[in-house]
Design a protein around this motif. Sequence first.
Motif, PDB file in Angstrom:
ATOM      1  N   GLY A  78       0.816  -1.207   0.000  1.00 20.13           N
ATOM      2  CA  GLY A  78       0.000   0.000   0.000  1.00 20.13           C
ATOM      3  C   GLY A  78       0.847   1.254   0.000  1.00 20.13           C
ATOM      4  N   LEU A 132       0.034   5.061   1.062  1.00 18.97           N
ATOM      5  CA  LEU A 132      -1.263   5.052   1.736  1.00 18.97           C
ATOM      6  C   LEU A 132      -1.111   4.528   3.148  1.00 18.97           C
ATOM      7  CD1 LEU A 132      -3.324   3.345  -1.121  1.00 18.97           C
ATOM      8  CD2 LEU A 132      -3.158   5.810  -0.691  1.00 18.97           C
ATOM      9  N   ASP A 133      -2.146   4.713   3.945  1.00 18.75           N
ATOM     10  CA  ASP A 133      -2.214   4.014   5.224  1.00 18.75           C
ATOM     11  C   ASP A 133      -2.378   2.537   4.909  1.00 18.75           C
ATOM     12  OD1 ASP A 133      -3.541   2.749   7.627  1.00 18.75           O
ATOM     13  OD2 ASP A 133      -3.284   4.790   8.397  1.00 18.75           O
ATOM     14  N   LYS A 140      -4.070   0.407   6.169  1.00 27.65           N
ATOM     15  CA  LYS A 140      -5.470  -0.013   6.248  1.00 27.65           C
ATOM     16  C   LYS A 140      -6.204   0.212   4.928  1.00 27.65           C
ATOM     17  CE  LYS A 140      -5.876   0.768  11.223  1.00 27.65           C
ATOM     18  NZ  LYS A 140      -6.574   1.534  12.301  1.00 27.65           N
ATOM     19  N   GLU A 141      -5.592   0.985   4.027  1.00 27.43           N
ATOM     20  CA  GLU A 141      -6.207   1.233   2.727  1.00 27.43           C
ATOM     21  C   GLU A 141      -5.689   0.280   1.656  1.00 27.43           C
ATOM     22  OE1 GLU A 141      -7.089   5.931   2.538  1.00 27.43           O
ATOM     23  OE2 GLU A 141      -4.953   5.435   2.787  1.00 27.43           O
ATOM     24  N   LEU A 198      -8.371  -4.550   3.100  1.00 30.91           N
ATOM     25  CA  LEU A 198      -9.718  -4.542   2.537  1.00 30.91           C
ATOM     26  C   LEU A 198     -10.254  -5.968   2.378  1.00 30.91           C
ATOM     27  CD1 LEU A 198      -9.223  -1.777  -0.186  1.00 30.91           C
ATOM     28  CD2 LEU A 198     -10.038  -1.528   2.168  1.00 30.91           C
ATOM     29  N   ALA A 252      -6.253   5.113  -2.879  1.00 29.73           N
ATOM     30  CA  ALA A 252      -7.134   4.319  -2.012  1.00 29.73           C
ATOM     31  C   ALA A 252      -8.280   3.721  -2.830  1.00 29.73           C
ATOM     32  CB  ALA A 252      -7.671   5.190  -0.875  1.00 29.73           C
ATOM     33  N   GLU A 253      -8.818   4.505  -3.779  1.00 28.81           N
ATOM     34  CA  GLU A 253      -9.889   3.991  -4.631  1.00 28.81           C
ATOM     35  C   GLU A 253      -9.370   2.883  -5.534  1.00 28.81           C
ATOM     36  OE1 GLU A 253     -13.215   4.602  -4.668  1.00 28.81           O
ATOM     37  OE2 GLU A 253     -12.733   5.618  -2.785  1.00 28.81           O
ATOM     38  N   GLN A 313      -6.927   0.845  -4.837  1.00 26.93           N
ATOM     39  CA  GLN A 313      -6.724  -0.340  -4.005  1.00 26.93           C
ATOM     40  C   GLN A 313      -8.033  -1.101  -3.780  1.00 26.93           C
ATOM     41  OE1 GLN A 313      -4.248  -2.026  -2.529  1.00 26.93           O
ATOM     42  NE2 GLN A 313      -2.482  -0.761  -3.006  1.00 26.93           N
ATOM     43  N   LYS A 314      -9.133  -0.381  -3.747  1.00 28.14           N
ATOM     44  CA  LYS A 314     -10.428  -1.059  -3.595  1.00 28.14           C
ATOM     45  C   LYS A 314     -10.694  -1.966  -4.800  1.00 28.14           C
ATOM     46  CE  LYS A 314     -12.592   2.587  -0.813  1.00 28.14           C
ATOM     47  NZ  LYS A 314     -13.667   3.625  -0.780  1.00 28.14           N
TER      48      LYS A 314
END
Length: 238
Positions: free
Chosen positions: A70, A73-74, A76-77, A82, A220-221, A223-224
């Motif tokens: 990541g 990013l954090d 968690k992202e 996820l 972040a988007e 990574q989703k």
Amino acid sequence: MLQLRFKGSQVLMLVFSAVFSLFSSCTGQGAADTSDEMKQNQNKSTKSPMETKKNSNKTILCFGTSLTAGYGLDVKEAFPALIQEKIDAAGLPYTVINAGLSGETSAAGNSRIDWLLKQPVDLLILELGANDGLRGLPILETKKNLQEITDKVRKKYPEAKIVLAGMQIPPSMGAKYADEFKSLFPDLARKNDMKLVPFLLQGVGGVPKLNQEDGIHPTAEGQKILAENVWSVLKPIL
């Protein structure tokens, strides 16, 4: 086979140059910082208030590059966290560990996996090879390293399942090299009876708004979308 789409040779060369420079700079510190970064990732990434319950869960090890870690990013992202959210929502007994490291090559990963296998592994998500391709390393060398990682996991944990994340690169190293690189992932998956994510960056690679300013690492988007790409293959296994 899914492929990246680029607009214009000049854009392609600029992107590739930025990629090569970025990943080259990451690699220099990768080996020295491995232990500290791993500890930070494991402490930050996928833990929840259900810590006691998760201690008895099966382990999913996400082993890869900055895409897994990541970068920018954090943690968690990043897609491993996820994936953990999806697992928790489904009430499945698995704990996800983010073992991504920026700048990791398949050779460095082959050395690092021995340390990681000191902990139980029930399922491995193997995301390595992108940095090899960006540097034009020999295809056979990349394939050999990924095969050895697979063999080490299977020897230590014979029942462990493996999901291989496929990767593609721009044709800047030549069309022949790019084609052979793309093919090495499905070839390895078939040979070793592994599940394959055809292209980890499907829907993200080459889309400016889904990548950070470097044009390489997902936002972040983005990574989703990576998480969805992995989950579509992982969910039936779990």
